[in-house]
Motif scaffolding. Structure first.
Motif, PDB file in Angstrom:
ATOM      1  N   VAL A 196       0.746  -1.376  -0.073  1.00  0.00           N
ATOM      2  CA  VAL A 196       0.078   0.267   0.566  1.00  0.00           C
ATOM      3  C   VAL A 196       0.886   1.456  -0.015  1.00  0.00           C
ATOM      4  O   VAL A 196       0.584   2.514  -1.208  1.00  0.00           O
ATOM      5  N   SER A 197       2.057   1.560   1.115  1.00  0.00           N
ATOM      6  CA  SER A 197       2.672   2.714   1.269  1.00  0.00           C
ATOM      7  C   SER A 197       3.559   2.662  -0.344  1.00  0.00           C
ATOM      8  O   SER A 197       3.385   4.306  -0.705  1.00  0.00           O
ATOM      9  N   GLN A 199       2.695   1.519  -3.333  1.00  0.00           N
ATOM     10  CA  GLN A 199       1.504   1.813  -4.541  1.00  0.00           C
ATOM     11  C   GLN A 199       1.333   3.539  -4.540  1.00  0.00           C
ATOM     12  O   GLN A 199       0.816   3.705  -5.368  1.00  0.00           O
ATOM     13  N   ALA A 200       1.333   3.816  -3.094  1.00  0.00           N
ATOM     14  CA  ALA A 200       0.797   5.708  -3.594  1.00  0.00           C
ATOM     15  C   ALA A 200       1.977   5.729  -4.071  1.00  0.00           C
ATOM     16  O   ALA A 200       1.740   6.836  -4.738  1.00  0.00           O
ATOM     17  N   LEU A 270     -13.771   1.472   3.678  1.00  0.00           N
ATOM     18  CA  LEU A 270     -12.990   1.296   5.126  1.00  0.00           C
ATOM     19  C   LEU A 270     -14.124   1.895   5.613  1.00  0.00           C
ATOM     20  O   LEU A 270     -14.871   2.953   6.424  1.00  0.00           O
ATOM     21  N   VAL A 271     -14.136   1.186   7.070  1.00  0.00           N
ATOM     22  CA  VAL A 271     -15.034   1.916   7.561  1.00  0.00           C
ATOM     23  C   VAL A 271     -14.689   1.902   9.172  1.00  0.00           C
ATOM     24  O   VAL A 271     -13.964   1.977  10.221  1.00  0.00           O
ATOM     25  N   THR A 272     -15.423   3.081   9.222  1.00  0.00           N
ATOM     26  CA  THR A 272     -15.042   4.187  10.499  1.00  0.00           C
ATOM     27  C   THR A 272     -16.136   4.447  11.575  1.00  0.00           C
ATOM     28  O   THR A 272     -15.209   4.781  12.575  1.00  0.00           O
TER      29      THR A 272
ATOM     30  N   LEU B 243      -9.191   3.358  13.051  1.00  0.00           N
ATOM     31  CA  LEU B 243      -9.552   3.801  11.144  1.00  0.00           C
ATOM     32  C   LEU B 243      -9.779   5.265  11.997  1.00  0.00           C
ATOM     33  O   LEU B 243      -9.270   6.294  11.189  1.00  0.00           O
ATOM     34  N   LEU B 254      -0.510   5.084   6.104  1.00  0.00           N
ATOM     35  CA  LEU B 254      -0.840   3.757   5.465  1.00  0.00           C
ATOM     36  C   LEU B 254      -2.303   3.632   5.460  1.00  0.00           C
ATOM     37  O   LEU B 254      -2.880   4.018   3.818  1.00  0.00           O
ATOM     38  N   LEU B 255      -3.437   4.996   5.835  1.00  0.00           N
ATOM     39  CA  LEU B 255      -4.691   5.357   6.033  1.00  0.00           C
ATOM     40  C   LEU B 255      -4.683   6.556   4.771  1.00  0.00           C
ATOM     41  O   LEU B 255      -5.410   6.663   3.453  1.00  0.00           O
ATOM     42  N   SER B 257      -2.103   6.501   2.561  1.00  0.00           N
ATOM     43  CA  SER B 257      -1.938   6.249   1.418  1.00  0.00           C
ATOM     44  C   SER B 257      -2.958   5.594  -0.192  1.00  0.00           C
ATOM     45  O   SER B 257      -3.140   5.338  -0.746  1.00  0.00           O
ATOM     46  N   LEU B 258      -4.133   5.000   0.694  1.00  0.00           N
ATOM     47  CA  LEU B 258      -5.354   4.801  -0.405  1.00  0.00           C
ATOM     48  C   LEU B 258      -5.731   5.836  -0.388  1.00  0.00           C
ATOM     49  O   LEU B 258      -6.673   6.839  -0.003  1.00  0.00           O
TER      50      LEU B 258
END
Lengths: 334, 323
Positions: A196-197, A199-200, A270-272, B243, B254-255, B257-258
């Motif tokens: 992920v990191s 990928q960004a 993403l559930v927050t 989160l 990490l968050l 980066s999404l």
């Protein structure tokens, strides 16, 4: 956004596995030969304008990579044609044309797409040298320039692929493609194998290249989030056909094909909020085999709004800016 | 209520020719009965090795150097081979990423399922077949009675993963460790499996450790999250809290980066650099070379501090409102 650069007209690509010796003997003895043809791409038409990023989304086996390879001139199409500036991307048979150097490809796995025994500098410089884009004397500076463009130091040219991490290798693969000064970049899942990191970082690199070099891209991915972030327009593919095509915001906010709707609903979000209840509305069933696609609309077996007509009559992509290939498209807000 | 699984100070190292690789270092957490806990990290963060260590699946040159893993109060580290074998599958089962690699291609799924039962229990063939059909029904395989005579290659990827999950359920374990069980699947199939697993955990009361690199997937199944970086547990807590208000700079990175957090077309907020080699970890905080908030104190290793339901390993945690 200006002129049309890549034009894909009714492209189909079929693969027929060769007949084995046993089957040939069986045929010779009079048993009927069963031809198994994979319809990887089925009558697909679209265009990409200059400077545009077109996202191509679909699940595995839908034919998105095959379509990318046809456009890059790697596979000859079984029917139809793909052109760049009006010139075919591939000549008769397998003979490559000069135009193929105007399209370059970036592959998914940078561990497989770089030659492990050749130094990075040679990997990047080989193509431009062979095609006369740069002279032998200037090749070092030329390679350094493209390494800098993708955020790598000039010393990287003297190293081998194994000395780099996955993200850095993907940068090298992008530099190799860009060094050919292509008009079009076909990227086949370029960030799928990265963390992920990392990928960004690579997504940011693509955004920067777009801004600075005005690259035209076909961006193939199964990741709806990544495609939304990077594309101007998005095409959704299902079992060899494009089912919906339109501006990115339109596709994501007002999908009109039931498959697009279902695909978007399947993506975990993403559930927050602790009281948010996560419910998916999974698509029923599975992708039918491309060896024997169902008649009519390919999606009708899994479609919640399928009717009798969908079973016999294949819908066609209409010509609107946000076009959909469905007899009973969803109304806005559905 | 005491926890079902209690991991404390778990440290697993691999001796390689290049040096000692600290795959998992001082990892402590608990899992309650019926709970789904998400274990998140990038490749090389030690999340899978943590799962393997719990099951005693570390082979030389790897070794659990220290720490303890207790299931229902019973210590698992140091158990002999036979005791571990009888525990695996019956008390803790595992589902792996790639179902085409975990199923035996030359046995029908019925045959390999019966082997899994026979390893722990003497059942008549009839009863064993009935149990197989029952669990295949539980995981949503249509026409299970006929399908147990099929071979793995006759199933699609999603169906194969359902079979692998069915095998994990066969001996009614208390805990299932799922190592990236949906990563190899398409989103539409992933959504089916996620829905299935959540309802299974609720119906059967099976606890799960859900190992994944995908925050969104974890957030849709788990109630608690553990974040790992370079072999260490760096943040833990109820998933929505973590989160919404991440306190470790890495979790925040990490968050960010999404794609989907930033506006389409805008640059993503990226974490610079890459994960350090596990053989030559920097002294102190492992994230320090990539951290935007690092200061001199970060050269000493932060301890895991627990406040309420949340755990954190950072000298300078982000304030509650640092979003």
């Amino acid at each position: 956004m200006s002129a049309m650069l890549v034009d894909v007209v009714s492209v189909s690509k079929r693969f027929t596995p060769s007949v084995s010796v046993g089957e040939r003997i069986a045929a010779w003895l009079g048993s009927p030969v069963e031809t198994r043809t994979v319809h990887a791409v089925d009558d697909v038409s679209f265009h990409i304008r200059k400077g545009e990023v077109l996202g191509l989304v679909g699940e595995s086996g839908c034919g998105k990579s095959t379509l990318g390879r046809v456009i890059a001139g790697i596979h000859p199409p079984s029917a139809g044609r793909a052109t760049i500036d009006g010139l075919p991307v591939m000549g008769e048979g397998r003979k490559p044309l000069k135009t193929t150097t105007r399209i370059q490809m970036v592959f998914q796995d940078p561990f497989a797409s770089l030659d492990p025994r050749i130094r990075i500098g040679e990997t990047i410089g080989e193509g431009p040298l062979a095609h006369g884009l740069v002279g032998k004397a200037d090749v070092h500076a030329y390679v350094a320039q493209w390494l800098a463009a993708v955020g790598l130091p000039a010393e990287a040219a003297d190293r081998f692929p194994h000395q780099f991490s996955g993200g850095q290798r993907q940068r090298v693969a992008i530099a190799r493609a860009l060094a050919m000064q292509p008009d079009v970049l076909v990227c086949d899942e370029p960030v799928a194998s990265l963390d992920v990191s990392i990928q960004a970082q690579i997504i940011n690199l693509f955004l920067k290249l777009r801004r600075e070099l005005d690259v035209t891209m076909l961006f193939i991915s199964h990741d709806l989030g990544v495609v939304r972030h990077i594309s101007d327009r998005v095409a959704i593919m299902y079992l060899g056909r494009i089912v919906e095509l339109g501006p990115t915001a339109e596709i994501y906010d007002r999908p009109r094909h039931p498959y697009t709707r279902a695909l978007l609903d399947s993506v975990p979000k993403l559930v927050t909020g602790s009281d948010e209840l996560v419910t998916f509305k999974p698509i029923q069933g599975e992708l039918p085999s491309p060896l024997s696609p169902p008649p009519g609309c390919h999606f009708h077996l899994r479609c919640p709004s399928a009717q009798a007509r969908c079973r016999t009559d294949a819908p066609r992509l209409d010509a609107a800016a946000h076009s959909v290939s469905c007899h009973f498209p969803l109304a806005a807000g559905e | 209520m005491s926890a079902l699984l209690e991991v404390s100070g778990l440290t697993t190292r691999f001796s390689t020719r290049a040096g000692v690789l600290n795959a998992v270092e001082d990892v402590s957490f608990t899992v309650d009965a019926g709970e789904i806990v998400g274990l998140v990290g990038e490749s090389g963060s030690g999340k899978s090795v943590t799962g393997f260590s719990i099951l005693g699946l570390i082979d030389p040159p790897g070794r659990i150097v220290s720490g303890s893993v207790k299931l229902d109060g019973r210590e698992l580290v140091g158990l002999d081979h036979g005791a571990l074998r009888s525990m695996r599958g019956r008390e803790i089962a595992m589902v792996f990423q790639d179902p085409s690699a975990t199923l035996n291609p030359v046995l029908t799924i019925g045959a390999q399922m019966q082997l899994a039962i026979a390893a722990h229990e003497k059942l008549s063939e009839q009863a064993a077949v009935a149990r197989c059909v029952e669990v295949l029904n539980t995981v949503g395989i249509p026409d299970a009675a006929a399908r147990i005579r099929a071979y793995p290659h006759q199933f699609s990827g999603g169906m194969r993963q359902r079979v692998a999950i069915a095998i994990a359920l066969l001996n009614r374990p208390k805990l299932i460790i799922c190592d990236e069980p949906t990563t190899a699947l398409d989103v539409s199939i992933q959504a089916q499996i996620l829905t299935e697993m959540k309802s299974l955990a609720a119906r059967l009361g099976t606890a799960m450790i859900w190992i994944s690199h995908d925050l969104a997937t974890v957030s849709s199944v788990a109630s608690r999250i553990l974040v790992m970086y370079a072999g260490r547990l760096i943040e833990s807590g109820p998933i929505a809290d973590v989160l919404r208000t991440p306190r470790h700079p890495y979790t925040l990175g990490l968050l960010n980066s999404l794609p989907g957090i930033a506006e389409p077309g805008q640059d993503l907020v990226q974490i610079r650099g890459a994960m350090p080699s596990l053989i030559a970890l920097p002294p102190g905080c492992a994230f320090q070379p990539r951290c935007g908030f690092a200061r001199a104190e970060c050269a000493t290793r932060p301890e895991l501090t627990v406040s309420g339901a949340r755990g954190l390993r950072c000298h300078f945690p982000l304030a509650e409102a640092a979003e």
